[in-house]
Design a protein around this motif. Structure first.
Motif, mmCIF file in Angstrom:
data_model
loop_
_atom_site.group_PDB
_atom_site.id
_atom_site.type_symbol
_atom_site.label_atom_id
_atom_site.label_comp_id
_atom_site.label_asym_id
_atom_site.label_seq_id
_atom_site.Cartn_x
_atom_site.Cartn_y
_atom_site.Cartn_z
ATOM 1 N N GLU A 241 6.881 7.763 -3.631
ATOM 2 C CA GLU A 241 7.961 8.053 -2.878
ATOM 3 C C GLU A 241 9.353 7.443 -3.740
ATOM 4 O OE1 GLU A 241 8.580 11.162 -1.541
ATOM 5 O OE2 GLU A 241 7.085 11.886 -0.671
ATOM 6 N N THR B 91 15.383 14.149 1.083
ATOM 7 C CA THR B 91 15.499 12.874 1.557
ATOM 8 C C THR B 91 15.942 13.803 3.566
ATOM 9 O OG1 THR B 91 15.311 11.190 0.509
ATOM 10 C CG2 THR B 91 15.682 10.838 3.211
ATOM 11 N N GLU C 133 12.576 15.112 4.904
ATOM 12 C CA GLU C 133 11.947 13.864 5.808
ATOM 13 C C GLU C 133 12.733 13.753 6.955
ATOM 14 O OE1 GLU C 133 8.852 12.624 4.403
ATOM 15 O OE2 GLU C 133 9.304 13.310 2.298
ATOM 16 N N ASN D 169 7.587 9.710 8.002
ATOM 17 C CA ASN D 169 9.075 9.895 7.597
ATOM 18 C C ASN D 169 9.812 9.240 7.445
ATOM 19 O OD1 ASN D 169 7.674 12.866 9.161
ATOM 20 N ND2 ASN D 169 8.810 12.754 6.810
ATOM 21 N N THR E 123 9.513 7.263 4.239
ATOM 22 C CA THR E 123 9.696 7.584 3.140
ATOM 23 C C THR E 123 10.764 7.877 2.312
ATOM 24 O OG1 THR E 123 7.567 9.050 3.442
ATOM 25 C CG2 THR E 123 8.792 10.176 2.071
ATOM 26 N N ALA E 124 11.563 7.727 3.246
ATOM 27 C CA ALA E 124 12.706 7.955 3.280
ATOM 28 C C ALA E 124 13.537 6.839 2.924
ATOM 29 C CB ALA E 124 14.042 8.380 4.817
ATOM 30 N N ASN F 191 12.645 6.530 -0.784
ATOM 31 C CA ASN F 191 13.541 7.306 -1.701
ATOM 32 C C ASN F 191 14.564 6.761 -2.009
ATOM 33 O OD1 ASN F 191 12.596 10.227 0.445
ATOM 34 N ND2 ASN F 191 11.632 9.670 -1.421
#
Length: 425
Positions: A229, A319, A323, A335, A338-339, A342
């Motif tokens: 990511e 995002t 996400e 999520n 992941t954000a 990012n």
């Protein structure tokens, strides 16, 4: 409590929720932002004209009445008479009717002839057509530059406007392909190192599944996924490998019956929905093969330098769309992690673009402050490798996350515009 804006000594202003929401609706999922979307963060887009000003530093009152534009002033666009028709002006808003009298299409820039800074631009002005350019000009010297297709640029006569230079609209010196090549080379090298880390992390995930240790596999899944990511600005260069490694897949509610569902999210679904290690060995093996193939092929790939500014904007745009909506949650509830990854990917690219942006984007310190604020917000939902799932956020926290990411996306839009490679000769 949010971190204050380090550039001003006070907290960044709250974002305009309406404009952020409108911008997100205008952006096509996973694609290049439309001109309408960029207009929300760039000074303006003239309807139907393809004209835009470069990044604005803001500062004006939102309820101030706009001054009436002067014009239109007809300006000729041709190799032999570029800029003919404009010889004087008073400070303030201007409207120019650009008329292409030549036999080929052309780009037209209104520039500061001393620095090359561009105040306005019309692209693809066809022969025999007229389009408007709207700009705000203060005291200073200006000249039109005509860039015909397949011919050298021609700069027209200089027009001087008396008055304070502070009244001018936004302008920036163009970024060229040559400027972006060193950035692309550095980023390519950074991605190469990340593919090695990605391979190592994915191998750990595969070994745990092969050993039947699903608890260890769940612990190994997120660190491997987050490495990928962080590599968001290179996805376009990955080709089919991106779909095999991190394709969005079906809607989470349809994942159980989906065919051709592969990559990290397929493994995620199985790990958090009670699948056996035996059923996950095939997906984990195919994921590992795709990751190894990416690592081995990457030295032969070449990033497009002209896309880097756009990618800096698109990472957090995606995002917000994926996400923060839970569209890519297949059971792990990560999520927000992941954000956060990012955000790391965005900052890595901004670090490399910073030498080009420092003198061109007055709002860069404000962007930095909002990225800091967004990082602080996201970090508040993760500790010890465990992250709060989106559906467990309270309304106020959810609004804060959406607001912070949305404002960062708006402030990144001018980066895409400024770093769009342009001709200068």
């Amino acid at each position: 409590m949010h971190d204050p804006d380090p550039g001003s000594g006070q907290e960044p202003a709250e974002p305009d929720e309406g404009s952020a929401a409108a911008a997100r609706k205008a952006w096509p999922p996973g694609g290049r932002p439309t001109t309408a979307a960029l207009a929300l963060a760039v000074a303006f887009v003239a309807a139907g004209a393809g004209v835009y000003a470069l990044a604005s530093s803001g500062g004006g009152s939102s309820d101030a009445k706009p001054l009436a534009a002067k014009g239109p002033t007809t300006v000729e666009v041709s190799p032999g008479a570029c800029g003919k028709g404009w010889s004087s002006a008073a400070p303030g808003p201007q409207v120019f009717a650009l008329s292409n009298t030549s036999s080929s299409a052309a780009e037209v820039d209104l520039t500061d002839p001393a620095t090359g800074a561009v105040y306005g631009e019309v692209e693809g002005l066809a022969p025999g057509t007229t389009r408007e350019m709207r700009v705000v000009l203060g005291g200073g010297s200006y000249a039109f530059k005509c860039l015909p297709d397949d011919a050298d640029a021609v700069t027209g006569p200089t027009v001087k406007i008396a008055g304070a230079s502070t009244g001018s609209g936004p302008a920036a010196v163009p970024v060229t392909q040559h400027d972006l090549i060193p950035v692309a080379i550095s980023y390519q090298q950074w991605i190469a190192a990340k593919t090695v880390e990605l391979t190592d992390r994915t191998d750990e995930l595969k070994r745990a599944i092969d050993d039947g240790d699903l608890a260890s596999a769940r612990d190994a899944w997120l660190p491997a996924h987050l490495v990928y990511e962080r590599m968001g600005a290179a996805y376009d260069a990955f080709g089919d490998a991106d779909a095999a490694i991190n394709g969005a897949g079906p809607a989470p509610s349809e994942a159980a019956s989906a065919k051709d569902f592969e990559g990290f999210h397929r493994v995620e679904y199985g790990l958090w929905h009670g699948e056996s290690a035996a059923s996950l060995r095939g997906p984990a093996d195919r994921l590992s093969q795709a990751v190894h193939a990416l690592r081995d092929s990457w030295p032969q790939e070449r990033l497009d330098p002209a896309q880097l500014g756009l990618r800096a904007h698109e990472i957090l745009e995606a995002t917000a769309q994926s996400e923060l909506t839970g569209r890519t949650d297949y059971g792990s509830g990560t999520n927000l992690a992941t954000a956060r990854a990012n955000l790391d990917g965005t900052r890595e690219l901004l670090t490399l673009l910073r030498p080009l942006l420092t003198s061109r984007y007055p709002d860069l310190p404000r962007l930095d402050a909002w990225l800091d604020r967004t990082q602080h917000t996201l970090d508040g939902f993760g500790a010890g490798g465990h992250w709060t799932p989106l559906d467990r956020l309270g309304r106020q926290d959810r609004q804060r996350v959406n607001s912070d990411v949305g404002q960062a996306v708006e402030l990144l839009a001018p980066v895409a515009t400024i770093c769009d490679a342009r001709r200068t000769a």
